[in-house]
Every structure is written in C-alpha cells, then in structure tokens.
Write an enzyme that holds these catalytic residues in place. Structure first.
Site, PDB file in Angstrom:
ATOM      1  N   HIS A  44      58.256  37.145  58.372  1.00  0.00           N
ATOM      2  CA  HIS A  44      56.933  37.584  57.924  1.00  0.00           C
ATOM      3  C   HIS A  44      55.866  37.200  58.955  1.00  0.00           C
ATOM      4  CE1 HIS A  44      58.123  37.918  53.374  1.00  0.00           C
ATOM      5  NE2 HIS A  44      58.824  38.710  54.163  1.00  0.00           N
ATOM      6  N   GLU A  46      53.246  35.325  58.828  1.00  0.00           N
ATOM      7  CA  GLU A  46      52.867  33.911  58.918  1.00  0.00           C
ATOM      8  C   GLU A  46      53.850  33.145  59.800  1.00  0.00           C
ATOM      9  OE1 GLU A  46      53.280  35.799  56.270  1.00  0.00           O
ATOM     10  OE2 GLU A  46      52.054  35.215  54.564  1.00  0.00           O
ATOM     11  N   CYS A  82      56.627  32.079  52.429  1.00  0.00           N
ATOM     12  CA  CYS A  82      55.633  31.749  53.455  1.00  0.00           C
ATOM     13  C   CYS A  82      54.644  30.698  52.961  1.00  0.00           C
ATOM     14  CB  CYS A  82      54.884  32.999  53.891  1.00  0.00           C
ATOM     15  SG  CYS A  82      55.934  34.108  54.805  1.00  0.00           S
ATOM     16  N   GLY A 271      56.437  74.486  50.714  1.00  0.00           N
ATOM     17  CA  GLY A 271      55.442  75.516  50.940  1.00  0.00           C
ATOM     18  C   GLY A 271      54.323  75.502  49.914  1.00  0.00           C
TER      19      GLY A 271
HETATM   20  N1  NAP Z   1      52.228  76.552  57.493  1.00  0.00           N
HETATM   21  C1  NAP Z   1      52.797  75.562  56.844  1.00  0.00           C
HETATM   22  O1  NAP Z   1      52.343  74.404  56.914  1.00  0.00           O
HETATM   23  C2  NAP Z   1      54.010  75.828  56.028  1.00  0.00           C
HETATM   24  C3  NAP Z   1      54.736  74.746  55.529  1.00  0.00           C
HETATM   25  C4  NAP Z   1      55.839  75.002  54.760  1.00  0.00           C
HETATM   26  C5  NAP Z   1      56.199  76.292  54.481  1.00  0.00           C
HETATM   27  N2  NAP Z   1      55.486  77.301  54.973  1.00  0.00           N
HETATM   28  C6  NAP Z   1      55.851  78.683  54.650  1.00  0.00           C
HETATM   29  O2  NAP Z   1      55.813  78.806  53.264  1.00  0.00           O
HETATM   30  C7  NAP Z   1      56.794  79.742  52.846  1.00  0.00           C
HETATM   31  C8  NAP Z   1      57.539  79.153  51.690  1.00  0.00           C
HETATM   32  O3  NAP Z   1      56.639  78.688  50.741  1.00  0.00           O
HETATM   33  P1  NAP Z   1      56.738  79.084  49.223  1.00  0.00           P
HETATM   34  O4  NAP Z   1      55.454  78.714  48.609  1.00  0.00           O
HETATM   35  O5  NAP Z   1      57.195  80.487  49.127  1.00  0.00           O
HETATM   36  O6  NAP Z   1      57.954  78.189  48.693  1.00  0.00           O
HETATM   37  P2  NAP Z   1      58.222  76.604  48.573  1.00  0.00           P
HETATM   38  O7  NAP Z   1      57.062  75.904  48.006  1.00  0.00           O
HETATM   39  O8  NAP Z   1      58.818  76.112  49.834  1.00  0.00           O
HETATM   40  O9  NAP Z   1      59.403  76.632  47.519  1.00  0.00           O
HETATM   41  C9  NAP Z   1      59.103  77.060  46.222  1.00  0.00           C
HETATM   42  C10 NAP Z   1      60.400  77.412  45.575  1.00  0.00           C
HETATM   43  O10 NAP Z   1      61.059  76.257  45.061  1.00  0.00           O
HETATM   44  C11 NAP Z   1      61.762  76.595  43.903  1.00  0.00           C
HETATM   45  N3  NAP Z   1      61.290  75.997  42.680  1.00  0.00           N
HETATM   46  C12 NAP Z   1      61.885  76.070  41.501  1.00  0.00           C
HETATM   47  N4  NAP Z   1      61.251  75.422  40.573  1.00  0.00           N
HETATM   48  C13 NAP Z   1      60.180  74.939  41.133  1.00  0.00           C
HETATM   49  C14 NAP Z   1      59.130  74.192  40.656  1.00  0.00           C
HETATM   50  N5  NAP Z   1      59.020  73.791  39.378  1.00  0.00           N
HETATM   51  N6  NAP Z   1      58.183  73.883  41.522  1.00  0.00           N
HETATM   52  C15 NAP Z   1      58.239  74.273  42.791  1.00  0.00           C
HETATM   53  N7  NAP Z   1      59.229  74.991  43.293  1.00  0.00           N
HETATM   54  C16 NAP Z   1      60.199  75.304  42.471  1.00  0.00           C
HETATM   55  C17 NAP Z   1      61.569  78.049  43.742  1.00  0.00           C
HETATM   56  O11 NAP Z   1      62.611  78.587  44.457  1.00  0.00           O
HETATM   57  P3  NAP Z   1      63.358  79.894  43.996  1.00  0.00           P
HETATM   58  O12 NAP Z   1      62.277  80.929  43.887  1.00  0.00           O
HETATM   59  O13 NAP Z   1      64.319  80.127  45.084  1.00  0.00           O
HETATM   60  O14 NAP Z   1      63.983  79.527  42.705  1.00  0.00           O
HETATM   61  C18 NAP Z   1      60.256  78.298  44.402  1.00  0.00           C
HETATM   62  O15 NAP Z   1      60.098  79.616  44.817  1.00  0.00           O
HETATM   63  C19 NAP Z   1      57.648  80.027  54.042  1.00  0.00           C
HETATM   64  O16 NAP Z   1      57.330  81.313  54.515  1.00  0.00           O
HETATM   65  C20 NAP Z   1      57.259  78.998  55.043  1.00  0.00           C
HETATM   66  O17 NAP Z   1      57.297  79.504  56.349  1.00  0.00           O
HETATM   67  C21 NAP Z   1      54.405  77.107  55.730  1.00  0.00           C
END
Ligand code: NAP
Length: 329
Positions: A44, A46, A82, A271
């Site tokens: 730690h 200290e 400590c 996402g």
């Molecule tokens: N620019 C950025 O910082 C960034 C970061 C990350 C991603 N992205 C883009 O975001 C896109 C994907 O994002 P997204 O919003 O479509 O999907 P996501 O948040 O990555 O995933 C959501 C999916 O998770 C599943 N899911 C099931 N239950 C859920 C629940 N209770 N809560 C949340 N999710 C649940 C579902 O999948 P199912 O529909 O398959 O059941 C839902 O469609 C991609 O195109 C990626 O390139 C961009």
C-alpha cells in the site's frame, strides 16, 4: 494532499479493484518520503512511503506528519494493516483525505490511529480525494460499477451510416485517447448489434496498459465464435439469456452481474440502443462524447443525454471531446 493525489493517479489502471492511494511524509515542511499503491496485491501507499525515506532521514519519521489520500487500512488483506505500520513507526500526526468506503475498513483505521494517541486530521481535499476513487466509492457504496458512456458521433450527430458499414468517425489521436480510457476501466461493454456488425476487439492496443474485461450482450447467441469478442484473448463475459431475464429491465441486471464479478467500472461503447437504456434509467456517472469533423448525412442517430451537465469540453486534433455528468452531481 495534492501531491498524494498526483502520486495516487500513477496507479491508475493497475490498482483496481483496490483504490488508488498516495502518501507523503513531511518533516518541517520538507517531503522526506512518498509512495503510492502501484498495483493490486502490492504494498500500500503508506508502506511504499515509509520505505522510500532514505536511511539518513529515518530518525525524522517519529517527528513527521503523514499525509494520505485515503484512510489507512485496519485489516489483514493481501498485506498487513497500514494503521499498524503508522503506529509502529511512531508517526505522531496523520492527515487523511477521505474515509474508506470498504466495510472492513470504514472508520476502523482512524480509530486504531486515535487509540494509539496519534493526532488525526480528516477531510483535507475530501471531495478531490473521493473524486479520485469515484469508481471504488460507487462500487462499495452503491453495489454497482461506475458507469461511463462513450460514443463517437459525426459532425451532424450520427453514430453509424444508414447502411451500417463500419466508418471512421474519430481521428487517430482521439482513438488513442479512447484506448487510454479503456486501460483505466475494469470493464468495457457493447450491445449485440455492435458486436455483430463492427466485430470490435474492445482491447487497449493503442495505449500501454491492461485491456478491460469485455462484456457482450448476446441474448440469442447471435455473435459467431469467429468474431473477435469470442477469441478468448481477453477475459470476456457473454451475457446470455441464462444471466439476463428478458422480462425484466436489462441494465439493473447487468450492473448486478458486474458487481458480483467485482468489475469496479465499465465503459459502455455502444450502440445506440444499449446506451439509450443506460440513459433512460439514469444508470450512468459520466458520458464522453467525441464529435468528429465529417458529416454522414444520415444514419443511426446518436443517443440523447437527459439531465446532463457538461463538465468539460476539449479538442484533440480537430475532434471535440465533451464530458458530461448527471445534472444533480
Ligand atoms: N459511433 C460509435 O461510437 C458507435 C459505437 C458502437 C456502435 N456503433 C454503431 O451502432 C450500430 C449498432 O447499434 P445498435 O443501437 O443498432 O445496437 P446495439 O446497442 O449495439 O445492440 C442492441 C441490440 O442488443 C440486443 N438486445 C436485446 N435486448 C436488449 C435490451 N434489453 N437492451 C439492449 N439491447 C438488447 C438487441 O439485439 P437483437 O436485435 O439482435 O436481438 C438489440 O438490437 C452499429 O452500426 C455500430 O457501427 C457506433
């Protein structure tokens, strides 16, 4: 105490799940020793502080003041208490930044010191010291990880193009910052569609340090074994319908699971669907938004924060980095 905080930060990314702690021994206004908690399981702050005092100055220790950013521990963990070390070194005065939140320690270290006749001052730069270990305090006081939301959006507010092809939104310098952020957290999480479409590695490759535990939502077992998140290179928790009851709200179940797995903090990198669920339930502590310089002209809209207050806004090679916290903080 500011020096203690600076020292403590050197343990960032290595001390967890222990707190980051720094300590300084001062004799008549001059620092004679200093130390910090380098890594989990190691000595730690200290101990490192006392051991750093050169032999010719050791006689001054019983006439010095120990400054430490967190209450000295009173229990036998990986190392001896400590508080016992401070007592055995006959240090007459201890100045403490904040009280420990860990139930085996909370207040007990201070009690040990006071019982030994040591003059203890509490709460010096307390809010700075608590901020330093905000992950640790959130984990122990609220039984959940500290949650950081992160996304990159185009200049016109989209996180993915309409066709969902992976595109570059942030510049290479901002990418390095993101990898640095990854080394500072215990976990990193993405939703199913992000894992599927982007096939991210979620590791810290562009910055030295540890890669966080990967947490991937895959309720219907859609992510193929050939995707990076299932390559076994880093500890990965795949949350399936075994861990998650789809009839119940998702995020509280994820947080409870991560608490059970001792994941002190998590950076949620998308996402939009997943991020928005953290936002709508108010289950977040920080949001870090990178706004790139090019427009996508349409696509998947960035999540919308609510009840948020901007903490800081910076630029890195043209990209804007905005940090938000919940408004009540
Ligand atoms: N620019 C950025 O910082 C960034 C970061 C990350 C991603 N992205 C883009 O975001 C896109 C994907 O994002 P997204 O919003 O479509 O999907 P996501 O948040 O990555 O995933 C959501 C999916 O998770 C599943 N899911 C099931 N239950 C859920 C629940 N209770 N809560 C949340 N999710 C649940 C579902 O999948 P199912 O529909 O398959 O059941 C839902 O469609 C991609 O195109 C990626 O390139 C961009």
């Amino acid at each position: 105490m500011r020096r203690c905080i600076d020292l403590a930060l050197k343990g960032s990314g290595h001390a967890a799940p222990n707190p980051m702690v720094g300590a300084v021994l001062v004799h008549e206004g001059i620092i004679i020793g200093e130390g910090y908690h380098h890594h989990w399981g190691g000595p730690h702050a200290e101990v490192n502080c006392v051991n750093s005092v050169p032999p010719e100055l050791q006689e001054l220790i019983p006439r010095s003041t120990l400054y430490v950013s967190l209450e000295p521990c009173a229990h036998h963990g990986k190392t001896p208490p400590c508080a016992d070390l401070v007592v055995s070194q006959n240090i007459p005065e201890v100045v403490i930044g904040c009280i420990d939140a860990f139930s085996k320690v909370a207040g007990k270290g201070i009690e040990k010191l006071r019982n030994a006749g040591i003059n203890v001052t509490l709460g010096v730069l307390e809010s700075e010291c608590r901020h330093l270990n905000r992950r640790f305090f959130t984990f122990h006081e609220q039984q959940r990880p500290y949650v950081i939301l992160k996304w990159a959006q185009s200049a016109d507010g989209y996180i993915a193009p309409a066709n969902r092809e992976p595109v570059r939104i942030s510049n290479p310098f901002a990418d390095r910052l993101v990898h640095r952020w990854r080394t500072e957290e215990a976990g990193i999480m993405v939703g199913t569609q992000t894992a599927l479409l982007d096939n991210p590695r979620l590791t810290a490759r562009l910055w030295p340090g540890k890669s966080p535990v990967r947490i991937v939502l895959d309720l219907q077992d859609k992510v193929p074994g050939s995707h990076y998140v299932k390559d076994g290179s880093v500890r990965t928790l795949i949350l399936t319908s075994t861990e998650i009851d789809t009839a119940q709200p998702l995020v509280p179940q994820v947080l409870a699971q991560l608490h059970r797995e001792s994941v002190l903090s998590v950076i949620v990198e998308g996402g939009a669907v997943l991020l928005q669920q953290f936002i709508s339930g108010g289950h977040w502590d920080e949001a870090r938004i990178i706004t790139g310089q090019t427009a996508l002209g349409g696509g998947l809209s960035a999540p919308v924060l609510k009840n948020a207050r901007m903490l800081e806004s910076n630029h890195i090679a043209g990209d804007r980095i905005d940090i938000f916290v919940p408004a009540e903080h």
